[in-house]
Design a protein around this motif. Sequence first.
Motif, short mmCIF file in Angstrom:
data_model
loop_
_atom_site.label_atom_id
_atom_site.label_comp_id
_atom_site.label_asym_id
_atom_site.label_seq_id
_atom_site.Cartn_x
_atom_site.Cartn_y
_atom_site.Cartn_z
N LEU A 92 0.82 -1.21 0.00
CA LEU A 92 0.00 0.00 0.00
C LEU A 92 0.86 1.26 0.00
CD1 LEU A 92 -2.86 -1.02 2.47
CD2 LEU A 92 -3.02 -0.73 -0.01
N SER A 93 1.93 1.23 0.78
CA SER A 93 2.82 2.39 0.83
C SER A 93 3.53 2.59 -0.51
CB SER A 93 3.85 2.22 1.95
OG SER A 93 4.70 3.33 2.03
N GLY A 94 3.95 1.48 -1.13
CA GLY A 94 4.60 1.56 -2.43
C GLY A 94 3.66 2.03 -3.53
N PHE A 137 8.60 14.00 -5.22
CA PHE A 137 9.53 13.47 -4.23
C PHE A 137 9.28 14.06 -2.84
CE2 PHE A 137 11.66 12.38 -8.14
CZ PHE A 137 12.24 11.15 -7.86
N LEU A 138 8.91 15.33 -2.79
CA LEU A 138 8.57 15.93 -1.50
C LEU A 138 7.43 15.18 -0.83
CD1 LEU A 138 8.86 19.74 -2.31
CD2 LEU A 138 10.14 18.53 -0.54
N VAL A 139 6.39 14.87 -1.60
CA VAL A 139 5.24 14.15 -1.05
C VAL A 139 5.65 12.75 -0.61
CG1 VAL A 139 2.97 13.18 -1.58
CG2 VAL A 139 3.58 15.46 -2.40
N VAL A 140 6.41 12.06 -1.45
CA VAL A 140 6.79 10.67 -1.15
C VAL A 140 7.73 10.59 0.05
CG1 VAL A 140 8.06 8.68 -2.03
CG2 VAL A 140 6.42 9.85 -3.50
N VAL A 141 8.77 11.41 0.04
CA VAL A 141 9.80 11.30 1.09
C VAL A 141 9.28 11.82 2.42
CG1 VAL A 141 12.10 12.04 1.80
CG2 VAL A 141 11.66 11.40 -0.59
N LEU A 142 8.69 13.02 2.43
CA LEU A 142 8.20 13.57 3.69
C LEU A 142 6.98 12.81 4.20
CD1 LEU A 142 8.63 17.41 3.08
CD2 LEU A 142 10.24 15.77 4.06
N GLY A 143 6.23 12.18 3.30
CA GLY A 143 5.10 11.36 3.69
C GLY A 143 5.48 9.95 4.06
N ARG A 144 6.75 9.61 4.01
CA ARG A 144 7.29 8.31 4.38
C ARG A 144 6.65 7.18 3.58
NH1 ARG A 144 10.56 8.50 8.89
NH2 ARG A 144 11.29 6.54 7.97
N GLN A 145 6.42 7.43 2.29
CA GLN A 145 5.93 6.38 1.41
C GLN A 145 7.13 5.60 0.86
OE1 GLN A 145 3.67 8.65 -1.46
NE2 GLN A 145 2.08 9.17 0.01
N LEU A 178 9.63 4.18 -1.50
CA LEU A 178 10.19 4.47 -2.83
C LEU A 178 11.37 3.53 -3.06
CD1 LEU A 178 9.94 6.51 -5.23
CD2 LEU A 178 11.76 7.82 -4.11
N PHE A 179 11.39 2.88 -4.22
CA PHE A 179 12.39 1.84 -4.46
C PHE A 179 13.81 2.36 -4.32
CE2 PHE A 179 15.26 -0.56 -7.19
CZ PHE A 179 15.10 -1.84 -6.67
N THR A 180 14.11 3.53 -4.86
CA THR A 180 15.49 4.00 -4.85
C THR A 180 15.99 4.36 -3.45
OG1 THR A 180 14.54 6.10 -5.63
CG2 THR A 180 15.72 4.76 -7.23
N GLU A 181 15.11 4.74 -2.55
CA GLU A 181 15.54 4.90 -1.16
C GLU A 181 15.92 3.56 -0.56
OE1 GLU A 181 13.90 8.10 1.62
OE2 GLU A 181 12.15 7.55 0.42
N ASN A 182 15.27 2.51 -1.04
CA ASN A 182 15.53 1.17 -0.51
C ASN A 182 16.80 0.55 -1.05
OD1 ASN A 182 13.43 0.32 1.41
ND2 ASN A 182 12.04 0.81 -0.26
N THR A 183 17.51 1.25 -1.95
CA THR A 183 18.85 0.78 -2.31
C THR A 183 19.85 1.11 -1.22
OG1 THR A 183 19.33 2.83 -3.52
CG2 THR A 183 18.40 0.99 -4.79
N SER A 227 11.17 -6.52 -4.01
CA SER A 227 10.18 -6.98 -4.98
C SER A 227 8.82 -6.37 -4.70
CB SER A 227 10.10 -8.51 -4.97
OG SER A 227 9.72 -9.00 -3.70
N LEU A 228 8.43 -6.28 -3.44
CA LEU A 228 7.13 -5.69 -3.09
C LEU A 228 7.08 -4.20 -3.43
CD1 LEU A 228 6.43 -7.41 0.36
CD2 LEU A 228 5.20 -7.82 -1.79
N VAL A 229 8.13 -3.48 -3.05
CA VAL A 229 8.15 -2.03 -3.28
C VAL A 229 8.19 -1.73 -4.77
CG1 VAL A 229 9.49 0.09 -2.97
CG2 VAL A 229 9.19 -1.47 -1.06
#
Length: 286
Positions: free
Chosen positions: A59-61, A100-108, A110-115, A139-141
């Motif tokens: 859901l977050s992804g 990116f502001l929405v995704v990062v500050l909203g703690r959603q 994001l695949f590239t953060e997960n690298t 894989s899920l993200v």
Amino acid sequence: MSSKATAPTFSPADDIDGVSDEQRQQIKAQSRPNAALIHETIRAEGESELERRWWAILLSGLAAGLSISLSLIVQGEFHAFVSDEAVRRLFAPLGYTAGFLVVVLGRQQLFTENTLTPILPLLHHRDLKTLGQVARLWSLVLTANVAGTWAAAAALAYTHVFEPRIVDAFIEISRHTVEGPFSTTFARAVFAGWLIALMAWLLPAVRGARAHIVVVMTYLVALGQFAHIVAGSVECAFLVFRGEVSLADYAGTFFIPTLLGNIVGGTTLVAILNYGQVAAELDQDD
């Protein structure tokens, strides 16, 4: 041997003799967090992410994939309404930062953060269990991110929300995702993976200026037209829906080289190098 000689310290004030407790606290308040503290903060976040339930990750992804479409939307608006080419080249990439502001500050998710984030626990534990957890998270993200980007791209392509000139701007902006050969797209993706993972590394150190870091780092991604697997997926999927490119172009020209490059840029240039600079210090506590 004293604890100072064996355990890592997270503040330079801990190693200073001849100062009062009050002075030590003042030094801590003025000091930047050291690399070991940043590492352990991100590793703790990574451990938490690896334990999340699968449906929460999906859901977050999915939310991140939908939200990142704001990067194309706002950038397209800027691109359409700025006529001067030089000004547009410098100004329009600011719109890219919106998603990116929405995704990062909203703690959603994001695949590239997960690298970066879950790789630090993997480098710490170095076992098959953690490797499996990282593979599950990735894989899920990635699946959820891509699903969200295709849903957003379909909405942009098939609903008549935006003026024709803005839709034309979407097409013009998105073409860079399929213009280069495999090697060029891969190299651009390495830069994007490096910058986004660097952003994730910097965020714990700048509590009051996180939005600024997100804006600066993602602006650089857009300015350099570097290839990002999630934001670029919105753009390339939009081209597919508009009939500008084929599914084969999406998969072979954009997706595969971009995914590989983002992974290399994030894991090698940020996760492994930054782990290496603090590994010896952290191992003292083992």
